[in-house]
Design an enzyme around this catalytic site. Structure first.
Site, short mmCIF file in Angstrom:
data_model
loop_
_atom_site.label_atom_id
_atom_site.label_comp_id
_atom_site.label_asym_id
_atom_site.label_seq_id
_atom_site.Cartn_x
_atom_site.Cartn_y
_atom_site.Cartn_z
N ASP A 134 -14.65 14.08 33.67
CA ASP A 134 -14.96 13.38 32.41
C ASP A 134 -14.71 11.69 32.65
O ASP A 134 -15.33 10.96 31.96
CB ASP A 134 -13.98 13.90 31.18
CG ASP A 134 -14.34 13.33 29.90
OD1 ASP A 134 -15.54 13.69 29.44
OD2 ASP A 134 -13.46 13.13 29.26
N ASN A 155 -29.17 18.09 22.56
CA ASN A 155 -27.81 17.78 22.10
C ASN A 155 -26.97 16.89 22.92
O ASN A 155 -25.72 16.71 22.83
CB ASN A 155 -27.10 18.84 21.38
CG ASN A 155 -26.65 19.94 22.46
OD1 ASN A 155 -27.00 19.89 23.53
ND2 ASN A 155 -25.88 21.06 22.02
N CYS A 191 -37.40 23.57 20.05
CA CYS A 191 -36.44 23.42 19.12
C CYS A 191 -35.70 22.27 18.73
O CYS A 191 -35.50 21.45 19.98
CB CYS A 191 -35.21 24.28 19.51
SG CYS A 191 -33.90 24.44 18.65
#
Length: 377
Positions: A134, A155, A191
């Site tokens: 991260d 997303n 979607c």
């Protein structure tokens, strides 16, 4: 050395130590990601938390000159609380995002990767390794996508068939020439739910995020929250899960595989009012082991104040008034003034009028004025 056999040994060992998914890719540059990062920079869409050197983010050889391969790992985390406490009148609660439930995932993943490092060093003593989670140079999502862990969803999360997007990612750059795995086909298709429901429009389009508008980013800032986002915050204290919870690929996914990731419901959904007066020591003792504490208590307290305004919690007025009078931090005093105005009532109006007389800070005075303008008196 038979690197194909070693790869299979690494895969088997990863399962033994509780890694939920593992993939391998080359240490080639991430050319497509470089173009995307340059575009993000051009549009000023970065959060400011990233590694500033784009070349380091896309070229593993700049991080480890001997780099030949990258191992990507994924650990799945829970999406549902068992016996969640209820938020009710006078006892309103905030919420930490799922990525801040349980022990800080940086700690959990680093322990797993340290075990993998030791295993590789035993098998190949000459190996050069660097692990990161991260906060490292590489883009975890790009590594995981190329290593076949999952596809990069609209997303901006890696979505796995097995665990949805509820996975933490870690990378291990190595000097060993492991054979790369095959990337996964994108299954988002037509979607667009995550883009359509993003509370602030931070998902500009599928796969492109304006971090400066993202609630997950905004909850971590330390200054005054811009006016246009305060009503969007709801009762979020840290992070935002909306683009994950609406994803059809996450339906029914609730991953309870790691004890250290199991959330304490009272920490995942804490009472708001006690947060307002919590000392640094109390905050560290209670929340210090979760990832959502990394910016300290100030952003959490500011967000708690905004959440109390969201609920129009009249029971919180005494604490909020104490903050205006006594808290040394302008951001907390000012946000409390705005919240008092949002909650409203005669008592709120009088408190703001008195604060206007006593306050010296110009930004706080502006917030007091905003609070007064919300009154109908």
């Amino acid at each position: 050395m038979d690197f194909q056999a070693l790869k299979q040994e690494v895969i088997l060992y990863s399962k033994e130590i509780g890694i939920d998914k593992i993939g391998f890719t080359t240490a080639n540059t991430f050319d497509e990601m470089k173009n995307r990062l340059l575009r993000q920079q051009e549009l000023n869409y970065q959060s400011g938390f990233e590694e500033p050197d784009i070349e380091k983010r896309v070229n593993p050889a700049l991080v480890v000159p001997e780099a030949r391969s990258i191992i990507s790992i994924a650990l799945a985390y829970p999406s549902k609380l068992k016996n969640p406490p209820q938020s009710k009148r006078g006892e309103r609660r905030g919420i930490f995002c799922r990525a801040s439930w349980g022990t800080d995932y940086h700690t959990v993943l680093r322990k797993k990767m340290a075990l993998l490092e030791e295993f590789l060093k035993e098998k190949a003593p000459e190996v050069v390794i660097k692990s990161m989670v991260d906060t490292g140079e590489l883009v975890d999502r790009a590594v995981a996508e190329r290593a076949g862990i999952g596809w990069s969803g609209k997303n901006c999360s890696i979505i796995t068939p097995e665990f949805g997007s509820y996975v933490y990612l870690g990378d291990i750059i190595t000097s060993l020439p492991f054979e790369p795995d095959t990337p996964m086909e994108d299954r988002c298709g037509e979607c667009n739910k995550c883009v359509d429901v993003c509370p602030t429009g931070a998902l500009v389009q599928g796969g492109q995020l304006d971090s400066s508008k993202c609630i997950a980013f905004l909850t971590q800032t330390k200054g005054f929250l811009p006016d246009e986002y305060r009503t969007k915050l709801g009762n979020r204290l840290y992070g935002c899960d909306t683009c994950q919870t609406v994803c059809p690929e996450n339906k029914g996914k609730d991953n309870h595989f790691h004890d250290e990731m199991e959330p304490d419901p009272e920490l995942a959904k804490p009472l708001l009012r006690p947060l307002l007066t919590m000392s640094n020591r109390d905050f560290k003792d209670k929340f210090g082991h979760v990832s959502g504490s990394w910016r300290g208590k100030k952003p959490i307290q500011r967000n708690a104040i905004i959440a109390l305004a969201h609920f129009k919690d009249e029971a919180a007025l005494p604490e909020l008034m104490d903050l205006i009078r006594e808290d040394p931090r302008p951001v907390i005093r000012g946000t409390a003034a705005w919240a008092i105005g949002k909650i409203g009532g005669d008592e709120a109006y009088l408190a703001l009028k008195q604060a206007k007389i006593e306050e010296q800070d110009q930004e706080v005075l502006q917030e007091i004025e905003k609070g007064l303008q919300m009154q109908d008196i």
